[in-house]
Structures are given as C-alpha cells and as structure tokens.
Design a protein around this motif. Structure first.
Motif, mmCIF file in Angstrom:
data_model
loop_
_atom_site.group_PDB
_atom_site.id
_atom_site.type_symbol
_atom_site.label_atom_id
_atom_site.label_comp_id
_atom_site.label_asym_id
_atom_site.label_seq_id
_atom_site.Cartn_x
_atom_site.Cartn_y
_atom_site.Cartn_z
ATOM 1 N N LEU A 82 9.497 2.592 31.659
ATOM 2 C CA LEU A 82 10.791 2.990 31.094
ATOM 3 C C LEU A 82 11.871 2.925 32.170
ATOM 4 O O LEU A 82 11.654 3.399 33.290
ATOM 5 C CB LEU A 82 10.735 4.423 30.556
ATOM 6 N N THR A 83 13.041 2.405 31.808
ATOM 7 C CA THR A 83 14.136 2.337 32.779
ATOM 8 C C THR A 83 14.905 3.653 32.878
ATOM 9 O O THR A 83 15.568 3.898 33.880
ATOM 10 C CB THR A 83 15.128 1.206 32.441
ATOM 11 N N ASP A 84 14.832 4.486 31.841
ATOM 12 C CA ASP A 84 15.492 5.798 31.887
ATOM 13 C C ASP A 84 14.518 6.831 31.343
ATOM 14 O O ASP A 84 14.547 7.182 30.161
ATOM 15 C CB ASP A 84 16.789 5.791 31.086
ATOM 16 N N PHE A 85 13.655 7.298 32.213
ATOM 17 C CA PHE A 85 12.580 8.204 31.835
ATOM 18 C C PHE A 85 13.114 9.466 31.158
ATOM 19 O O PHE A 85 12.635 9.863 30.095
ATOM 20 C CB PHE A 85 11.776 8.564 33.083
ATOM 21 N N ALA A 86 14.100 10.090 31.755
ATOM 22 C CA ALA A 86 14.634 11.356 31.226
ATOM 23 C C ALA A 86 15.212 11.186 29.828
ATOM 24 O O ALA A 86 14.994 12.007 28.946
ATOM 25 C CB ALA A 86 15.689 11.918 32.176
ATOM 26 N N ARG A 87 15.942 10.117 29.597
ATOM 27 C CA ARG A 87 16.594 9.896 28.305
ATOM 28 C C ARG A 87 15.615 9.400 27.242
ATOM 29 O O ARG A 87 15.709 9.794 26.074
ATOM 30 C CB ARG A 87 17.727 8.884 28.466
ATOM 31 N N ASP A 88 14.672 8.527 27.615
ATOM 32 C CA ASP A 88 13.913 7.770 26.625
ATOM 33 C C ASP A 88 12.471 8.210 26.394
ATOM 34 O O ASP A 88 11.832 7.755 25.446
ATOM 35 C CB ASP A 88 13.912 6.281 27.014
ATOM 36 N N TYR A 89 11.945 9.077 27.221
ATOM 37 C CA TYR A 89 10.526 9.443 27.140
ATOM 38 C C TYR A 89 10.143 10.015 25.779
ATOM 39 O O TYR A 89 9.159 9.580 25.167
ATOM 40 C CB TYR A 89 10.189 10.417 28.269
ATOM 41 N N ALA A 90 10.885 10.955 25.269
ATOM 42 C CA ALA A 90 10.541 11.592 23.992
ATOM 43 C C ALA A 90 10.624 10.600 22.830
ATOM 44 O O ALA A 90 9.734 10.569 21.970
ATOM 45 C CB ALA A 90 11.456 12.793 23.733
ATOM 46 N N ALA A 91 11.660 9.789 22.791
ATOM 47 C CA ALA A 91 11.813 8.822 21.698
ATOM 48 C C ALA A 91 10.704 7.773 21.745
ATOM 49 O O ALA A 91 10.148 7.394 20.700
ATOM 50 C CB ALA A 91 13.186 8.151 21.769
ATOM 51 N N MET A 92 10.361 7.301 22.936
ATOM 52 C CA MET A 92 9.261 6.348 23.065
ATOM 53 C C MET A 92 7.964 6.979 22.594
ATOM 54 O O MET A 92 7.182 6.373 21.857
ATOM 55 C CB MET A 92 9.146 5.880 24.521
ATOM 56 N N ASN A 93 7.703 8.230 23.000
ATOM 57 C CA ASN A 93 6.476 8.915 22.608
ATOM 58 C C ASN A 93 6.344 9.066 21.099
ATOM 59 O O ASN A 93 5.240 8.966 20.560
ATOM 60 C CB ASN A 93 6.396 10.295 23.274
ATOM 61 N N ALA A 94 7.423 9.307 20.411
ATOM 62 C CA ALA A 94 7.364 9.462 18.951
ATOM 63 C C ALA A 94 6.892 8.171 18.291
ATOM 64 O O ALA A 94 6.042 8.185 17.389
ATOM 65 C CB ALA A 94 8.732 9.879 18.410
ATOM 66 N N VAL A 95 7.425 7.045 18.720
ATOM 67 C CA VAL A 95 7.010 5.747 18.169
ATOM 68 C C VAL A 95 5.568 5.463 18.583
ATOM 69 O O VAL A 95 4.754 5.002 17.773
ATOM 70 C CB VAL A 95 7.959 4.625 18.653
ATOM 71 N N TRP A 96 5.238 5.738 19.823
ATOM 72 C CA TRP A 96 3.897 5.493 20.356
ATOM 73 C C TRP A 96 2.840 6.263 19.574
ATOM 74 O O TRP A 96 1.825 5.703 19.168
ATOM 75 C CB TRP A 96 3.873 5.912 21.830
ATOM 76 N N GLU A 97 3.079 7.537 19.381
ATOM 77 C CA GLU A 97 2.093 8.386 18.701
ATOM 78 C C GLU A 97 1.854 7.913 17.274
ATOM 79 O O GLU A 97 0.716 7.891 16.797
ATOM 80 C CB GLU A 97 2.540 9.846 18.720
ATOM 81 N N ALA A 98 2.896 7.498 16.579
ATOM 82 C CA ALA A 98 2.746 6.985 15.211
ATOM 83 C C ALA A 98 1.943 5.690 15.199
ATOM 84 O O ALA A 98 1.147 5.452 14.279
ATOM 85 C CB ALA A 98 4.122 6.772 14.583
ATOM 86 N N ALA A 99 2.108 4.856 16.208
ATOM 87 C CA ALA A 99 1.404 3.570 16.258
ATOM 88 C C ALA A 99 -0.085 3.736 16.529
ATOM 89 O O ALA A 99 -0.887 2.892 16.132
ATOM 90 C CB ALA A 99 2.029 2.678 17.329
ATOM 91 N N PHE A 100 -0.457 4.813 17.207
ATOM 92 C CA PHE A 100 -1.850 5.046 17.549
ATOM 93 C C PHE A 100 -2.369 6.312 16.876
ATOM 94 O O PHE A 100 -3.090 7.104 17.486
ATOM 95 C CB PHE A 100 -2.021 5.133 19.071
#
Length: 129
Positions: A82-100
């Motif tokens: 991630l290029t902006d860990f603080a801003r994007d971590y939670a949003a990425m995790n939401a998509v990630w968790e749904a995919a797996f």
C-alpha cells in the motif's frame, strides 16, 4: 518441475514490466504482484480509490491463477503493498476479507513509497495447486 508462465488467457492483465505472470514450482504457483490495471488497457488503472483498486487487483489475480488451472481460494500466502498505509489499510481489508470469505490466507501488508503505474495497491500470491 519449474514452469514459467508469461501469458495466460484472454482477459489477463497486460504486463507492465519484464516479468512472468506466474511461475509454477512443484505444487505451488507463485503469482507476480498484480496492479489494478484494466485487462487490455496497458497501464490504465481502474477508476476510484483503494477499494476499487483492490477489487481490480483481486480480479487480475483470479484471472492469472485460473488461467494456470488454479483456484484463488487455495492461496497460501499473500503480500499486499500500500502506498498510503494509514489512509487505505481499513478499506483494503474490507475488500480483502470479502474476497476470502471461505478462509483467509497468511498475509503480510507493507507500506511503500510508490508502486508502478501510480497504483495505490499491489498484491502477489503463493497458491497451492
């Protein structure tokens, strides 16, 4: 057995650098980090923020894995950049968790200063075949 896979199926993302989409070594498939680029679009990124980019990265990974005869649900390990860990971590995790939803693979998530083609996220995988 070592098999290098450069081009997968129609619909696979274009390579944005000199690499193989995947390398099969024994019972494992090592998938090169995929960008949120549109299939057939060269380096064109999907519109939107990190959630949309994460979804496109997962689509691109799925295309590569399935093109090699695998199933993304058999992912053993993933690395997320991630290029902006603080801003994007939670949003990425939401998509990630749904995919797996069937079971989360082991994962490392790393904050980086930049990614190819201006992407916000990149993911590489190790998949059991």
């Amino acid at each position: 057995m070592l098999e290098i896979i450069r081009h997968i199926l129609p619909g696979a993302p274009d390579r944005v650098a000199p690499f193989s989409h995947a390398v099969r070594a024994g019972d494992f498939l090592f998938v090169t980090g995929q960008m949120p680029t549109l299939p057939g679009g060269g380096t064109e990124l999907v519109a939107g923020g990190v959630a949309e980019q994460t979804a496109q990265v997962l689509t691109n990974l799925r295309t590569v894995v399935e093109g090699c005869g695998g199933d993304i649900a058999r992912t053993v390990f993933a690395r997320v950049y991630l290029t902006d860990f603080a801003r994007d971590y939670a949003a990425m995790n939401a998509v990630w968790e749904a995919a797996f939803a069937g079971g989360l693979p082991a994962r490392t998530c790393v904050g980086v200063t930049g990614l190819a083609v201006g992407a916000l996220v990149e993911v590489d995988l190790v998949v059991a075949m």
